[in-house]
Design an enzyme around this catalytic site. Structure first.
Site, PDB file in Angstrom:
ATOM      1  N   MET A  47       0.939  -1.138   0.202  1.00 48.63           N
ATOM      2  CA  MET A  47       0.049   0.011   0.113  1.00 48.63           C
ATOM      3  C   MET A  47       0.997   1.116  -0.092  1.00 48.63           C
ATOM      4  SD  MET A  47      -3.462  -0.700   2.074  1.00 48.63           S
ATOM      5  CE  MET A  47      -2.999  -0.560   3.856  1.00 48.63           C
ATOM      6  N   GLY A  53      11.519  -2.861   5.463  1.00 48.14           N
ATOM      7  CA  GLY A  53      10.782  -4.216   5.325  1.00 48.14           C
ATOM      8  C   GLY A  53      10.143  -4.724   3.924  1.00 48.14           C
ATOM      9  N   HIS A  54       9.516  -3.665   3.244  1.00 49.88           N
ATOM     10  CA  HIS A  54       9.263  -3.882   2.102  1.00 49.88           C
ATOM     11  C   HIS A  54      10.288  -4.250   0.902  1.00 49.88           C
ATOM     12  CE1 HIS A  54       5.753  -1.043   3.506  1.00 49.88           C
ATOM     13  NE2 HIS A  54       5.091  -2.039   3.030  1.00 49.88           N
ATOM     14  N   GLN A  78     -10.244  -2.146   3.033  1.00 50.01           N
ATOM     15  CA  GLN A  78      -9.874  -2.789   4.112  1.00 50.01           C
ATOM     16  C   GLN A  78      -9.740  -1.809   5.276  1.00 50.01           C
ATOM     17  OE1 GLN A  78      -5.984  -3.938   2.031  1.00 50.01           O
ATOM     18  NE2 GLN A  78      -5.212  -3.431   4.045  1.00 50.01           N
ATOM     19  N   SER A 204       6.840  -0.526   9.869  1.00 50.61           N
ATOM     20  CA  SER A 204       5.433  -0.300   9.539  1.00 50.61           C
ATOM     21  C   SER A 204       5.498   1.021   8.741  1.00 50.61           C
ATOM     22  CB  SER A 204       4.566  -0.392  10.526  1.00 50.61           C
ATOM     23  OG  SER A 204       3.169   0.006  10.144  1.00 50.61           O
ATOM     24  N   ARG A 206       3.052   2.882   9.236  1.00 48.72           N
ATOM     25  CA  ARG A 206       2.574   3.731  10.304  1.00 48.72           C
ATOM     26  C   ARG A 206       3.376   4.364  11.210  1.00 48.72           C
ATOM     27  NH1 ARG A 206      -3.138   2.406  10.701  1.00 48.72           N
ATOM     28  NH2 ARG A 206      -3.612   0.618   9.276  1.00 48.72           N
TER      29      ARG A 206
END
Length: 299
Positions: A47, A53-54, A78, A204, A206
């Site tokens: 997203m 991490g991605h 979602q 994350s 976020r």
């Protein structure tokens, strides 16, 4: 370098090996040329608001496939909380720069909502044998129906040989595996280890919404999970849960939403430990109003 005319403004962020596509037809034409060359295809759905991490997923996909598609799409179905959708970071220029740093050929598919939801922005109904009813499913009604809807759309559109998902969203990973098993074509779902910040906080998108002070303090989540895992070796799940609740009850700026120890395969909450079962501890915490999730193997 090849880019869709709608995204020409992003040219400075693209490496010569990257192709950026916004439309379904253009993507299908491009994938047709790859399939014609009998290349294996890996998919990394995201997203956006990418981080290391991605990037670890992308690197693994590149190592295991001839070609890789990375999707960047903030999926509206979602989000059960409209404010959460509104606050979700959208950083396409930064994402392209990060992907360009990999230095290998990547196809980036970054469609508008109407490209994937051309008949209305709604979720399909799914039956996941209870995998979607606990933890995230209990606190975010409709979340996994939205996840499954967009993931199925991407799988059917792109038809990858392998798709890569991070274990930070472990419940989602198990649901996607169930989804893929029921599709009429072969697809391997590859789970990849959680990548953490130096203080242990799971990476994350976020995290960038947190203050620097809270981002550092939020390492408490992983620290607590590790101690819970140690305790689970000698204590029952109730005692471990009481410990975790006690940790966050003393934090005025962090709020525990849930902590659950569950069977890794079925996600059923543990009542009594079974010798041959694998368990995971799952947690969701609000920090400065930002919802953070994490999990850890308990044995």
């Amino acid at each position: 370098m090849q880019i869709s005319r709608n995204y020409s403004k992003f040219a400075p962020f693209l490496s010569c090996a990257m192709k950026l596509i916004s439309g379904r037809k253009e993507l299908l034409n491009h994938l047709g040329s790859l399939r014609g060359a009998h290349e294996s295809l890996g998919l990394v759905p995201t997203m956006g608001a990418l981080h290391e991490g991605h990037l670890s997923l992308v690197k693994k996909a590149l190592a295991e496939n001839d070609s890789v598609v990375v999707t960047i799409f903030v999926n509206p179905t979602q989000f059960n909380n409209p404010d959460d959708l509104e606050k979700y970071p959208k950083t396409l220029d930064e994402d392209l720069a990060l992907l360009g740093s990999v230095g290998q050929e990547i196809t980036v598919f970054a469609p508008a909502v109407e490209e994937l939801y051309n008949k209305g922005i709604t979720s399909k109904k799914y039956f996941f044998d209870g995998l979607d009813k606990v933890m995230e499913g209990a606190f975010r009604p409709g979340h996994f129906s939205g996840v499954a809807t967009i993931v199925q759309k991407l799988f059917e559109l792109i038809r990858p040989d392998k798709a890569y998902f991070g274990e930070k969203d472990f419940q989602q990973l198990q649901i996607v595996r169930k989804l893929a098993h029921n599709l009429p074509f072969d697809l391997q779902i590859v789970g990849c280890p959680i990548v953490r910040e130096p203080n242990g906080l799971a990476m994350s998108s976020r995290n960038r919404l947190l203050s620097e002070e809270m981002r550092e303090k939020a390492g408490l989540i992983y620290k607590t999970l590790k101690e819970a895992g140690r305790m689970f070796g000698t204590e029952n799940a109730t005692k471990v849960g009481e410990y975790v609740s006690g940790v966050f009850s003393g934090e005025s700026d962090m709020e525990l939403e849930y902590f659950q120890i569950a069977d890794e395969a079925t996600l059923t909450p543990v009542k009594r430990k079974q010798e041959n079962s694998k368990y995971r501890g799952f947690i969701a915490v609000y920090a400065e109003g930002i919802r953070l999730i994490d999990n850890i193997a308990m044995n």
